[in-house]
Design an enzyme around this catalytic site. Structure first.
Site, PDB file in Angstrom:
ATOM      1  N   THR A 144      43.709  40.804  38.144  1.00 17.02           N
ATOM      2  CA  THR A 144      43.451  39.768  37.140  1.00 17.02           C
ATOM      3  C   THR A 144      43.476  38.388  37.774  1.00 17.02           C
ATOM      4  OG1 THR A 144      44.275  38.753  35.116  1.00 17.02           O
ATOM      5  CG2 THR A 144      45.913  39.805  36.497  1.00 17.02           C
ATOM      6  N   SER A 179      53.189  36.195  33.026  1.00 16.37           N
ATOM      7  CA  SER A 179      53.809  37.150  32.094  1.00 16.37           C
ATOM      8  C   SER A 179      54.276  38.353  32.914  1.00 16.37           C
ATOM      9  CB  SER A 179      52.803  37.618  31.035  1.00 16.37           C
ATOM     10  OG  SER A 179      51.852  38.501  31.615  1.00 16.37           O
ATOM     11  N   TYR A 181      53.333  41.278  32.400  1.00 14.68           N
ATOM     12  CA  TYR A 181      52.104  42.026  32.678  1.00 14.68           C
ATOM     13  C   TYR A 181      51.414  41.480  33.927  1.00 14.68           C
ATOM     14  CZ  TYR A 181      47.087  42.317  32.861  1.00 14.68           C
ATOM     15  OH  TYR A 181      45.808  42.419  33.343  1.00 14.68           O
ATOM     16  N   HIS A 182      51.175  40.147  33.944  1.00 11.41           N
ATOM     17  CA  HIS A 182      50.472  39.572  35.096  1.00 11.41           C
ATOM     18  C   HIS A 182      51.268  39.821  36.383  1.00 11.41           C
ATOM     19  CE1 HIS A 182      48.300  37.233  31.881  1.00 11.41           C
ATOM     20  NE2 HIS A 182      47.284  37.413  32.708  1.00 11.41           N
ATOM     21  N   LYS A 185      50.528  43.114  38.033  1.00  9.20           N
ATOM     22  CA  LYS A 185      49.292  43.119  38.836  1.00  9.20           C
ATOM     23  C   LYS A 185      49.551  42.580  40.247  1.00  9.20           C
ATOM     24  CE  LYS A 185      46.184  44.454  35.772  1.00  9.20           C
ATOM     25  NZ  LYS A 185      45.424  45.692  35.921  1.00  9.20           N
TER      26      LYS A 185
HETATM   27  P1  NAD Z   1      42.504  48.981  27.593  1.00 13.43           P
HETATM   28  O1  NAD Z   1      43.917  48.937  27.135  1.00 13.43           O
HETATM   29  O2  NAD Z   1      41.431  48.921  26.568  1.00 13.43           O
HETATM   30  O3  NAD Z   1      42.250  50.303  28.470  1.00 13.43           O
HETATM   31  C1  NAD Z   1      43.207  50.814  29.363  1.00 13.43           C
HETATM   32  C2  NAD Z   1      43.091  52.339  29.317  1.00 13.43           C
HETATM   33  O4  NAD Z   1      44.019  52.880  30.256  1.00 13.43           O
HETATM   34  C3  NAD Z   1      43.446  52.903  27.940  1.00 13.43           C
HETATM   35  O5  NAD Z   1      42.482  53.821  27.509  1.00 13.43           O
HETATM   36  C4  NAD Z   1      44.807  53.557  28.157  1.00 13.43           C
HETATM   37  O6  NAD Z   1      45.000  54.672  27.307  1.00 13.43           O
HETATM   38  C5  NAD Z   1      44.727  53.947  29.628  1.00 13.43           C
HETATM   39  N1  NAD Z   1      46.044  54.025  30.268  1.00 13.43           N
HETATM   40  C6  NAD Z   1      47.004  53.077  30.338  1.00 13.43           C
HETATM   41  N2  NAD Z   1      48.067  53.553  31.022  1.00 13.43           N
HETATM   42  C7  NAD Z   1      47.765  54.818  31.398  1.00 13.43           C
HETATM   43  C8  NAD Z   1      48.458  55.812  32.123  1.00 13.43           C
HETATM   44  N3  NAD Z   1      49.688  55.623  32.597  1.00 13.43           N
HETATM   45  N4  NAD Z   1      47.843  57.015  32.338  1.00 13.43           N
HETATM   46  C9  NAD Z   1      46.586  57.244  31.855  1.00 13.43           C
HETATM   47  N5  NAD Z   1      45.875  56.330  31.144  1.00 13.43           N
HETATM   48  C10 NAD Z   1      46.477  55.127  30.920  1.00 13.43           C
HETATM   49  O7  NAD Z   1      42.357  47.795  28.664  1.00 13.43           O
HETATM   50  P2  NAD Z   1      41.022  47.117  29.198  1.00 13.43           P
HETATM   51  O8  NAD Z   1      40.827  45.856  28.472  1.00 13.43           O
HETATM   52  O9  NAD Z   1      39.944  48.107  29.280  1.00 13.43           O
HETATM   53  O10 NAD Z   1      41.495  46.743  30.673  1.00 13.43           O
HETATM   54  C11 NAD Z   1      41.295  47.663  31.727  1.00 13.43           C
HETATM   55  C12 NAD Z   1      41.845  47.099  33.018  1.00 13.43           C
HETATM   56  O11 NAD Z   1      41.189  45.869  33.321  1.00 13.43           O
HETATM   57  C13 NAD Z   1      43.338  46.798  32.974  1.00 13.43           C
HETATM   58  O12 NAD Z   1      43.905  47.159  34.204  1.00 13.43           O
HETATM   59  C14 NAD Z   1      43.391  45.313  32.775  1.00 13.43           C
HETATM   60  O13 NAD Z   1      44.550  44.772  33.314  1.00 13.43           O
HETATM   61  C15 NAD Z   1      42.149  44.842  33.503  1.00 13.43           C
HETATM   62  N6  NAD Z   1      41.634  43.588  32.953  1.00 13.43           N
HETATM   63  C16 NAD Z   1      41.222  43.523  31.654  1.00 13.43           C
HETATM   64  C17 NAD Z   1      40.735  42.319  31.154  1.00 13.43           C
HETATM   65  C18 NAD Z   1      40.288  42.161  29.728  1.00 13.43           C
HETATM   66  O14 NAD Z   1      39.990  41.018  29.308  1.00 13.43           O
HETATM   67  N7  NAD Z   1      40.196  43.227  28.935  1.00 13.43           N
HETATM   68  C19 NAD Z   1      40.670  41.200  32.000  1.00 13.43           C
HETATM   69  C20 NAD Z   1      41.120  41.312  33.313  1.00 13.43           C
HETATM   70  C21 NAD Z   1      41.593  42.515  33.795  1.00 13.43           C
HETATM   71  N1  USQ Z   2      44.988  31.775  23.344  1.00 11.26           N
HETATM   72  C1  USQ Z   2      44.864  30.874  22.285  1.00 11.26           C
HETATM   73  N2  USQ Z   2      44.720  31.381  21.033  1.00 11.26           N
HETATM   74  C2  USQ Z   2      44.688  32.722  20.779  1.00 11.26           C
HETATM   75  C3  USQ Z   2      44.806  33.626  21.847  1.00 11.26           C
HETATM   76  C4  USQ Z   2      44.961  33.123  23.107  1.00 11.26           C
HETATM   77  O1  USQ Z   2      44.880  29.662  22.480  1.00 11.26           O
HETATM   78  O2  USQ Z   2      44.554  33.086  19.601  1.00 11.26           O
HETATM   79  C5  USQ Z   2      45.105  31.270  24.720  1.00 11.26           C
HETATM   80  C6  USQ Z   2      46.325  31.772  25.478  1.00 11.26           C
HETATM   81  O3  USQ Z   2      47.453  30.970  25.213  1.00 11.26           O
HETATM   82  C7  USQ Z   2      45.836  31.711  26.907  1.00 11.26           C
HETATM   83  C8  USQ Z   2      44.338  31.950  26.813  1.00 11.26           C
HETATM   84  O4  USQ Z   2      43.992  31.757  25.446  1.00 11.26           O
HETATM   85  O5  USQ Z   2      46.025  30.420  27.420  1.00 11.26           O
HETATM   86  C9  USQ Z   2      43.919  33.346  27.218  1.00 11.26           C
HETATM   87  O6  USQ Z   2      44.655  34.301  26.452  1.00 11.26           O
HETATM   88  P1  USQ Z   2      44.098  35.773  26.220  1.00 11.26           P
HETATM   89  O7  USQ Z   2      45.045  36.470  25.314  1.00 11.26           O
HETATM   90  O8  USQ Z   2      42.671  35.724  25.852  1.00 11.26           O
HETATM   91  O9  USQ Z   2      44.125  36.360  27.693  1.00 11.26           O
HETATM   92  P2  USQ Z   2      45.321  36.764  28.649  1.00 11.26           P
HETATM   93  O10 USQ Z   2      46.618  36.851  27.964  1.00 11.26           O
HETATM   94  O11 USQ Z   2      45.240  35.869  29.845  1.00 11.26           O
HETATM   95  O12 USQ Z   2      44.940  38.256  29.057  1.00 11.26           O
HETATM   96  C10 USQ Z   2      43.600  38.730  29.097  1.00 11.26           C
HETATM   97  C11 USQ Z   2      43.668  40.257  29.173  1.00 11.26           C
HETATM   98  C12 USQ Z   2      44.359  40.642  30.478  1.00 11.26           C
HETATM   99  C13 USQ Z   2      43.655  39.994  31.659  1.00 11.26           C
HETATM  100  C14 USQ Z   2      43.563  38.486  31.484  1.00 11.26           C
HETATM  101  C15 USQ Z   2      42.664  37.840  32.520  1.00 11.26           C
HETATM  102  O13 USQ Z   2      44.378  40.774  28.055  1.00 11.26           O
HETATM  103  O14 USQ Z   2      44.320  42.060  30.610  1.00 11.26           O
HETATM  104  O15 USQ Z   2      44.367  40.265  32.836  1.00 11.26           O
HETATM  105  O16 USQ Z   2      42.915  38.211  30.200  1.00 11.26           O
HETATM  106  S1  USQ Z   2      43.285  36.270  33.031  1.00 11.26           S
HETATM  107  O17 USQ Z   2      43.452  35.425  31.838  1.00 11.26           O
HETATM  108  O18 USQ Z   2      42.325  35.710  33.939  1.00 11.26           O
HETATM  109  O19 USQ Z   2      44.558  36.497  33.653  1.00 11.26           O
END
Ligand code: NAD
Ligand code: USQ
Length: 404
Positions: A144, A179, A181-182, A185
Site C-alpha cells: 500500500t 494504522s 493495518y498499514h 504491510k
Molecule cells: P477485500 O477485503 O475485498 O479482499 C480480500 C480477500 O482476501 C477477501 O476475499 C478475504 O476473504 C480474503 N482473505 C483475507 N484474509 C485471508 C486469509 N487469511 N486466508 C484466505 N483468504 C483471506 O480487499 P481488497 O480491497 O480486494 O484488497 C485486496 C488487497 O489489496 C489487500 O491486500 C489490500 O491491502 C490491498 N489494497 C487494497 C486497496 C483498496 O483500495 N481496496 C488499496 C491498496 C491496497
Molecule cells: N476519509 C474522509 N472521509 C471518509 C472516509 C475517508 O475524509 O468518509 C479520508 C481518510 O481520513 C483518509 C483518506 O480519506 O485521509 C483515505 O481513507 P480511505 O478510507 O479511503 O483509505 P485508507 O484508509 O487509506 O485505506 C484504503 C484501503 C487500504 C489501502 C489504502 C491505500 O482500505 O486497503 O491500503 O486505501 S493508501 O491510502 O494509499 O494507503
C-alpha cells in the site's frame, strides 16, 4: 501462466481473477471468505449484491468456457496453503488475501492483533511454501502507498539514494504507516525483502493507492459477476463513500479540513497493473517495488469533484467537515513517483472518465440498499477501544474468527 489469486473472492481479487482468466491464463482462487464474515460481524453489506463464489464461477464458466479452480481455506494455515501450492503449482502467486481496512485494525486490541497475525503470518506462510515447493514462482504482493505515510519530501518507488557522512547507498524508503493495518504491510515488505535476499525468491511489492469504482469489462458481462462496492465507515474507501452519500442526498463526510492527499486508481488499472507485474517478473533474488496509482487528490478535491459532477446529474450534494477520527496530517506535502508501471505499458484511466459510470451511476442504481447509518465514522484512532453503533444501539464488534 498458472496464476494463483489469494483473496480472489474480494474486491481487487475477483476483478483480477476474471481478467487474467479471460486473458487465457490458468487461474485458481484461494480464499476463506473472511471478508464476507467481517461484513456480518460489523452489520454492513456491499452496496452491490454480490453472489456466492460458486455461483459467480459457474456463470463465468457458462459465459466464457473458462474454469477457475477454487481452494477454500486460510492462508494463515500453513498446511492448507502448502498443500494448495503443491497441488496447483503456480508460476505466479498474486497475494491479495489480507485484512485491508485501517479502521477495522483500529477498533480495539483484538482487531489490531487479528489484522497483524492474519496478514503477517499469511505472507510468511506464502514465503515458506514458495521456498519449499515452488522456488521459481514469482510473488506479486499487494502492499500500500500508506506504508510511506506523508513525508515532507518526494516519495520514491521503494528505494531512496541517501548520502550520509560522505558515503552513499540505495536504501529502502523510510516507512511511516498510519494504522495497525498499514503497519502490517510494512512488516510484510520487510519479510519479503529478507527472503528474496536469503533464499533468492523473486517478488514484486505493488504499493497500491486507494482503489475506486467497481466496473471492469468482465464483471459487467453478467449481473451474477458483479463486484463489491463498499461504502460503510470501516471498509468503504473515501470516493466510494462520497458517491453513495451523493446518491442518497447525504452531506459528504470530509474528515477534518480534507487536505489529506493520497494516490488513487480505477479498479480497471488495478487488474492491468497486476497483469503487467505477472508478465514482467522480478529476477531471482530481486525485491521490486512499484507505486501503483494513477492520480493524486486531496479528500476535499474529491468532495468538490463529486459535488460538481453530481450537481450536473441533478443530485443535491453538500460537503460536510467532521472531526477527523484518525490521527493524520490534514494538510501536507505529497509528491509520490509512479512511473515504473507506466514504463512497462500501463495506460491509465482517469477519474474524470470513470466517475459517472463506474461510481455515481452504480450508487444511484443500488441506492435502495444504502443504509445511511453506515456513513458516520465510529472508529477513533485516539481510543484503544471503540464501540460501533448499529441501528441506534451500541454494539461491541465480536471478532468473527473467534465466533466461527
Ligand atoms: P477485500 O477485503 O475485498 O479482499 C480480500 C480477500 O482476501 C477477501 O476475499 C478475504 O476473504 C480474503 N482473505 C483475507 N484474509 C485471508 C486469509 N487469511 N486466508 C484466505 N483468504 C483471506 O480487499 P481488497 O480491497 O480486494 O484488497 C485486496 C488487497 O489489496 C489487500 O491486500 C489490500 O491491502 C490491498 N489494497 C487494497 C486497496 C483498496 O483500495 N481496496 C488499496 C491498496 C491496497
Ligand atoms: N476519509 C474522509 N472521509 C471518509 C472516509 C475517508 O475524509 O468518509 C479520508 C481518510 O481520513 C483518509 C483518506 O480519506 O485521509 C483515505 O481513507 P480511505 O478510507 O479511503 O483509505 P485508507 O484508509 O487509506 O485505506 C484504503 C484501503 C487500504 C489501502 C489504502 C491505500 O482500505 O486497503 O491500503 O486505501 S493508501 O491510502 O494509499 O494507503
Amino acid at each position: 501462466m498458472r496464476i494463483a489469486v489469494l483473496g480472489g473472492d474480494g474486491f481487487c481479487g475477483w476483478a483480477t481473477a476474471l481478467y487474467l482468466s479471460r486473458k487465457g491464463h490458468t487461474v485458481a482462487i484461494i480464499d476463506n471468505f473472511a471478508r464476507r464474515l467481517w461484513d456480518y460481524e460489523l452489520g454492513v453489506q456491499t452496496l452491490t449484491p454480490i453472489r456466492p463464489l460458486s455461483e459467480r464461477l459457474n456463470v463465468w464458466q457458462q459465459l466464457t468456457g473458462q474454469t477457475i479452480d477454487v481452494f477454500v481455506g486460510d492462508v494463515a494455515d500453513y498446511d492448507f496453503l502448502s498443500s494448495t501450492i503443491k497441488t496447483f503449482q503456480p508460476d505466479t502467486v498474486v497475494h491479495f488475501a489480507e485484512q485491508r481496512s485501517a479502521p477495522y485494525s483500529m477498533i480495539d486490541h483484538k482487531h489490531a492483533v487479528y489484522t497483524q497475525v492474519n496478514n503477517v503470518v499469511g505472507t510468511l506462510n506464502l514465503l515458506f511454501a514458495i521456498r519449499e515447493l515452488q522456488p521459481d514462482c514469482h510473488i506479486v504482493k499487494l502492499g500500500t502507498m500508506g506504508e510511506y505515510g506523508t513525508p515532507n519530501i518526494d516519495i520514491e518507488e521503494g528505494y531512496i539514494t541517501i548520502e550520509h557522512n560522505g558515503r552513499k547507498d540505495v536504501l529502502p524508503y523510510p516507512k511511516q504507516p498510519g494504522s495497525f493495518y498499514h503497519l502490517s504491510k510494512v512488516h510484510d515488505s520487510h519479510n519479503i525483502m529478507f527472503t528474496c535476499k536469503i533464499w533468492g525468491l523473486r517478488a514484486t511489492d505493488l504499493n497500491q493507492g486507494v482503489v475506486y469504482g467497481t466496473v471492469t469489462d468482465e464483471v459487467t458481462m453478467d449481473e451474477a459477476l458483479i463486484n463489491r462496492f463498499d461504502y460503510d465507515e470501516v471498509f468503504g474507501t473515501v470516493l466510494n463513500r462520497f458517491c453513495a452519500q451523493a446518491a442518497l442526498g447525504f452531506p459528504l463526510t470530509v474528515y477534518g479540513r480534507g487536505g489529506q492527499t493520497r494516490g488513487f486508481l480505477d479498479i480497471r488499472d488495478t487488474v492491468r497493473c497486476v497483469e503487467i507485474a505477472c508478465l514482467n517478473p522480478a529476477a531471482p533474488g530481486e525485491f521490486r517495488v512499484f507505486n501503483q496509482f494513477t492520480e493524486q487528490f486531496s479528500v476535499l478535491e474529491l468532495a468538490e469533484i463529486v459535488k460538481t459532477v453530481g450537481g450536473e446529474m441533478g443530485l443535491q450534494v453538500e460537503v460536510d467537515h467532521l472531526p477527523d477520527p484518525r490521527v493524520e496530517a490534514e494538510s501536507h506535502y505529497y509528491n509520490a513517483k509512479h512511473s515504473k508501471l507506466v514504463d512497462l505499458g500501463l495506460d491509465p484511466h482517469m477519474l474524470s472518465d470513470s466517475l459517472v459510470d463506474s461510481l455515481i451511476n452504480i450508487a444511484i442504481r443500488y441506492r435502495d440498499r444504502i443504509d445511511p447509518a453506515m456513513f458516520a465514522p465510529q472508529v477513533n484512532w485516539r481510543q484503544a477501544h471503540n464501540e460501533r453503533r448499529i441501528g441506534g444501539k451500541a454494539k461491541q464488534p465480536v471478532l468473527v474468527k473467534e465466533t466461527v
